[in-house]
Every structure is written in structure tokens, then in C-alpha cells.
Motif scaffolding. Structure first.
Motif, PDB file in Angstrom:
ATOM      1  N   LEU A 121       0.830  -1.211   0.000  1.00  0.00           N
ATOM      2  CA  LEU A 121       0.000   0.000   0.000  1.00  0.00           C
ATOM      3  C   LEU A 121       0.862   1.257   0.000  1.00  0.00           C
ATOM      4  CD1 LEU A 121      -2.989   0.798   0.047  1.00  0.00           C
ATOM      5  CD2 LEU A 121      -2.835   0.927   2.534  1.00  0.00           C
ATOM      6  N   LYS A 124       2.414   1.928  -3.492  1.00  0.00           N
ATOM      7  CA  LYS A 124       1.486   2.542  -4.426  1.00  0.00           C
ATOM      8  C   LYS A 124       1.241   4.007  -4.078  1.00  0.00           C
ATOM      9  CE  LYS A 124       1.119  -1.061  -6.910  1.00  0.00           C
ATOM     10  NZ  LYS A 124       1.771  -1.068  -8.236  1.00  0.00           N
ATOM     11  N   ALA A 125       1.242   4.315  -2.787  1.00  0.00           N
ATOM     12  CA  ALA A 125       1.081   5.710  -2.375  1.00  0.00           C
ATOM     13  C   ALA A 125       2.265   6.547  -2.860  1.00  0.00           C
ATOM     14  CB  ALA A 125       0.955   5.784  -0.857  1.00  0.00           C
ATOM     15  N   VAL A 131      -5.588   3.152  -5.419  1.00  0.00           N
ATOM     16  CA  VAL A 131      -5.726   1.794  -4.900  1.00  0.00           C
ATOM     17  C   VAL A 131      -7.165   1.532  -4.468  1.00  0.00           C
ATOM     18  CG1 VAL A 131      -5.094   0.191  -3.047  1.00  0.00           C
ATOM     19  CG2 VAL A 131      -3.344   1.627  -4.098  1.00  0.00           C
ATOM     20  N   LEU A 133      -8.826  -0.488  -2.121  1.00  0.00           N
ATOM     21  CA  LEU A 133      -8.452  -1.226  -0.914  1.00  0.00           C
ATOM     22  C   LEU A 133      -9.641  -2.087  -0.506  1.00  0.00           C
ATOM     23  CD1 LEU A 133      -6.344  -1.772   1.254  1.00  0.00           C
ATOM     24  CD2 LEU A 133      -7.165   0.243   2.488  1.00  0.00           C
ATOM     25  N   GLY A 155      -8.042   7.047   3.345  1.00  0.00           N
ATOM     26  CA  GLY A 155      -8.741   6.814   2.090  1.00  0.00           C
ATOM     27  C   GLY A 155     -10.164   7.334   2.132  1.00  0.00           C
ATOM     28  N   LEU A 195      -9.981   7.330  -7.556  1.00  0.00           N
ATOM     29  CA  LEU A 195      -8.976   6.321  -7.875  1.00  0.00           C
ATOM     30  C   LEU A 195      -8.019   6.824  -8.958  1.00  0.00           C
ATOM     31  CD1 LEU A 195     -11.285   3.170  -7.818  1.00  0.00           C
ATOM     32  CD2 LEU A 195      -9.425   3.663  -6.217  1.00  0.00           C
ATOM     33  N   GLU A 199      -5.726   8.309  -5.199  1.00  0.00           N
ATOM     34  CA  GLU A 199      -6.159   8.121  -3.814  1.00  0.00           C
ATOM     35  C   GLU A 199      -6.545   6.666  -3.571  1.00  0.00           C
ATOM     36  OE1 GLU A 199      -5.967  10.391  -1.567  1.00  0.00           O
ATOM     37  OE2 GLU A 199      -5.626  12.175  -2.780  1.00  0.00           O
ATOM     38  N   ARG A 200      -6.874   6.372  -2.311  1.00  0.00           N
ATOM     39  CA  ARG A 200      -7.325   5.042  -1.914  1.00  0.00           C
ATOM     40  C   ARG A 200      -8.836   5.068  -1.666  1.00  0.00           C
ATOM     41  NH1 ARG A 200      -2.558   6.255  -0.592  1.00  0.00           N
ATOM     42  NH2 ARG A 200      -3.333   7.797   0.890  1.00  0.00           N
ATOM     43  N   CYS A 240      -6.781   1.274 -11.604  1.00  0.00           N
ATOM     44  CA  CYS A 240      -6.137   1.350 -10.284  1.00  0.00           C
ATOM     45  C   CYS A 240      -5.498   0.024  -9.897  1.00  0.00           C
ATOM     46  CB  CYS A 240      -7.165   1.736  -9.228  1.00  0.00           C
ATOM     47  SG  CYS A 240      -8.425   0.451  -8.941  1.00  0.00           S
ATOM     48  N   CYS A 262      -0.510  -6.723  -3.923  1.00  0.00           N
ATOM     49  CA  CYS A 262      -1.257  -6.210  -5.068  1.00  0.00           C
ATOM     50  C   CYS A 262      -1.722  -7.410  -5.894  1.00  0.00           C
ATOM     51  CB  CYS A 262      -0.383  -5.303  -5.929  1.00  0.00           C
ATOM     52  SG  CYS A 262       0.148  -3.791  -5.099  1.00  0.00           S
TER      53      CYS A 262
END
Length: 316
Positions: A121, A124-125, A131, A133, A155, A195, A199-200, A240, A262
Motif C-alpha cells: 500500500l 502505491k502511495a 488503490v 483497498l 482513504g 482512484l 487516492e485510496r 487502479c 497487489c
């Protein structure tokens, strides 16, 4: 903006009208209890409330038992009964966990959470990659969502406004701590924009949401479980990443926050049936981390693939 989309609830004097006093008193009492009592006492109180709830929730006891019988046909009745009892205790604790999430200061909240594995996570940030989630309806979901924010990976969550404006205001406020934000659950376009912007988005693909935008694929031992196609719709349109996440409570009463892999590399985004089945394998993996903490009280297998079969026939 259409009428079914919400805006951020703002405080107004109308919220303290006498008709809302019960809501304010109830949440005020919860806030006092969770802030005064030590956590170990809160844990005991919550589980006791859940145990007592079994006496008055016979219908839900039946649903939980039947779900487990359907999902795990090889489990002995005694094992299923044990999980049901623990599930109800954790359901009672969910009320306390909501109070902790909404009303504890961050410094105290941090004492309950353990960052078990958030490498995927965080990567990816750092890349600025959106993401999806994918979490599950764990009974401690409120804790989990805030924990991601506290750990610096906040998120957006899907939000259904409450009919009572005071309750709605408190709920919105409680769920937007530590950087978390909310989106109307019907606003798919905004979810996609979130997305695409890197952002998540917290997404829960594990319940039976009805026949609309769903397919029938395996989920535990049931081969034709009604499963949402929302995951593939969001993933395909936003490009995403997809990461399963969880935050179950361990034996020491701490919440282990995990978002460690992932899964989009092999995710068949263009095939809704294959995508739903693929996602369910990871949903199962997450639930099996602590099956007694998942929401077995929900009729997971109520919608039948055969449209002529009565809804909920598996629970008769």
C-alpha cells in the motif's frame, strides 16, 4: 448534484432540537464510557453485551449458524457453535469499537494498532497510484478504517446518510478522523475520479447486495454465491491497483493492520464472472485470518441464481 447525493453535514441549531436529544444522549454516554474505562474493561463489556444479545437475537443466531453450515460443511456442529458464540461477543464489541473509533483521541487510538504489513500500500502511495483497498465486513471495520488513516494511508469510504440528521452529523464526523473522507455510496463517478487521482478507496465486495450488477460464483463451499461486479467495474474504468486489507483484533486485544499484496496483475478485469470469482478467493483469505470477527449475521447466501427460487430459501 442529484437529490440522492449527500453533502458534508454541517452543524446547525436544528440538530439540538428536543427530537434529537435521545441521539445526543446516547452517543454522549458512549463517548464518556469509552474514554473513562480502561480498554481491557471495555473489551470485557463489549463481549458481555454481545453474549447477552444471543438471548434476544435468536433469528440472527440462526442466520449465523446457517451461514457457517453452508460455508464450512465439514465443520462439526460444536465448532460452528463456538464460532457463533464468539461472533456474537465480537458483535457486542463492535459497539464499543465504534465509540473508540469516533471518540478516542489519536494518541490513545495509536496504542491499539499494529502495522503488520503495509508495504504494498505504501509503495502505491509513493507512486501516486490509486488503490482499491478491498476490505471485508469485519465487525471491527470502524477501527480498521481509522487505523489506515492514523498510519498515514487514509482513504475514501462509501457513505450512506442516516435519516436522523443528528445521527448523520455525528456519524460523518466520527468517520472522517485522521484524513479519511467519505463518498456517497451511489456516486460511482466520484469513486472513479478518486482512484484516477491516486487516492485510496475502501471497498467491501464480500456481501450479497442483490441480483443487480452481480454474478454467481463460488464463495467458500457455495458454488453460486451472489457476488458484486463492482470491483471489476471500478478497477477496469480507473486502471487502479487492487489490494486486500484487514484489521482484525489479535489475542492481545491489538488490531493488526494488513494490506500486503497487489492482486491486479492477474485480475481478469474484462470478465465480470472470472473477476468476481478471483476476488472471492482473496476475500476468503482475509476472512480466514479471523473468521469469528466477520459479519456472519448477514444473510450472505440469500439471493439465488435460480430466479424462480424464493429469496432466502437457504435460511428456511
Amino acid at each position: 448534484m442529484s437529490k440522492d447525493k449527500f453533502t458534508k453535514p454541517e452543524f446547525s441549531l436544528s440538530l439540538i432540537h428536543p427530537r434529537n436529544w435521545g441521539v445526543w444522549l446516547g452517543f454522549g454516554f458512549l463517548a464518556i464510557v469509552v474514554n473513562i474505562l480502561p480498554y481491557r474493561m471495555l473489551l470485557s463489556l463489549g463481549r458481555t453485551l454481545g453474549h447477552l444479545g444471543m438471548r434476544y437475537g435468536k433469528g440472527r443466531v440462526h442466520v449465523a449458524t446457517r451461514n457457517l453450515e453452508l460455508a464450512f460443511p465439514d465443520k462439526a456442529p460444536e465448532e460452528i457453535q463456538h464460532i457463533v458464540e464468539e461472533n456474537f461477543k465480537n458483535t457486542g464489541m463492535a459497539l464499543i469499537e465504534t465509540g473508540i473509533t469516533w471518540f478516542w483521541p489519536t494518541w490513545r487510538f495509536k496504542t491499539l494498532i499494529i502495522e503488520k504489513d503495509l508495504v504494498a500500500l505504501r509503495e502505491k502511495a509513493a507512486e501516486g497510484k490509486g488503490v482499491l483497498l478491498c476490505c471485508v465486513h469485519a465487525l471491527n471495520l470502524e477501527i480498521t478504517a481509522r487505523a489506515f488513516g492514523v498510519l498515514g494511508v487514509a482513504g475514501y469510504g462509501a457513505f450512506r446518510p442516516h435519516n436522523n440528521p443528528a445521527y448523520n452529523f455525528i456519524q460523518y464526523w466520527g468517520r472522517t478522523h485522521n484524513g479519511n473522507k467519505l463518498i456517497d455510496r451511489k456516486d460511482v463517478k466520484q469513486m472513479i475520479r478518486v482512484l484516477r487521482s491516486g487516492e485510496r478507496l475502501f471497498y467491501l465486495p464480500d456481501h450479497d447486495y442483490g441480483r443487480n450488477k452481480s454474478v454467481f460464483v463460488p464463495f467458500f463451499a457455495i458454488e453460486d454465491a451472489c457476488t458484486t461486479t463492482g470491483t471489476s467495474i471500478l478497477a477496469y474504468t480507473s486502471k487502479c491497483s487492487i489490494i486486500p486489507g484487514s484489521g482484525f483484533r489479535n489475542g492481545d486485544g491489538k488490531y493488526e493492520i494488513i494490506a500486503d499484496k497487489c492482486i491486479e496483475a492477474d485480475y481478469p478485469k474484462k470478465d465480470e464472472v472470472a473477476a468476481a470469482a478471483y476476488m472471492n478467493t482473496f476475500v476468503e483469505e482475509v476472512i480466514l485470518r479471523a473468521p469469528e470477527q466477520w459479519m456472519w449475521l448477514h444473510k450472505r447466501y440469500k439471493t439465488m441464481a435460480d430466479e424462480t427460487a424464493p429469496k432466502g430459501i437457504r435460511y428456511k
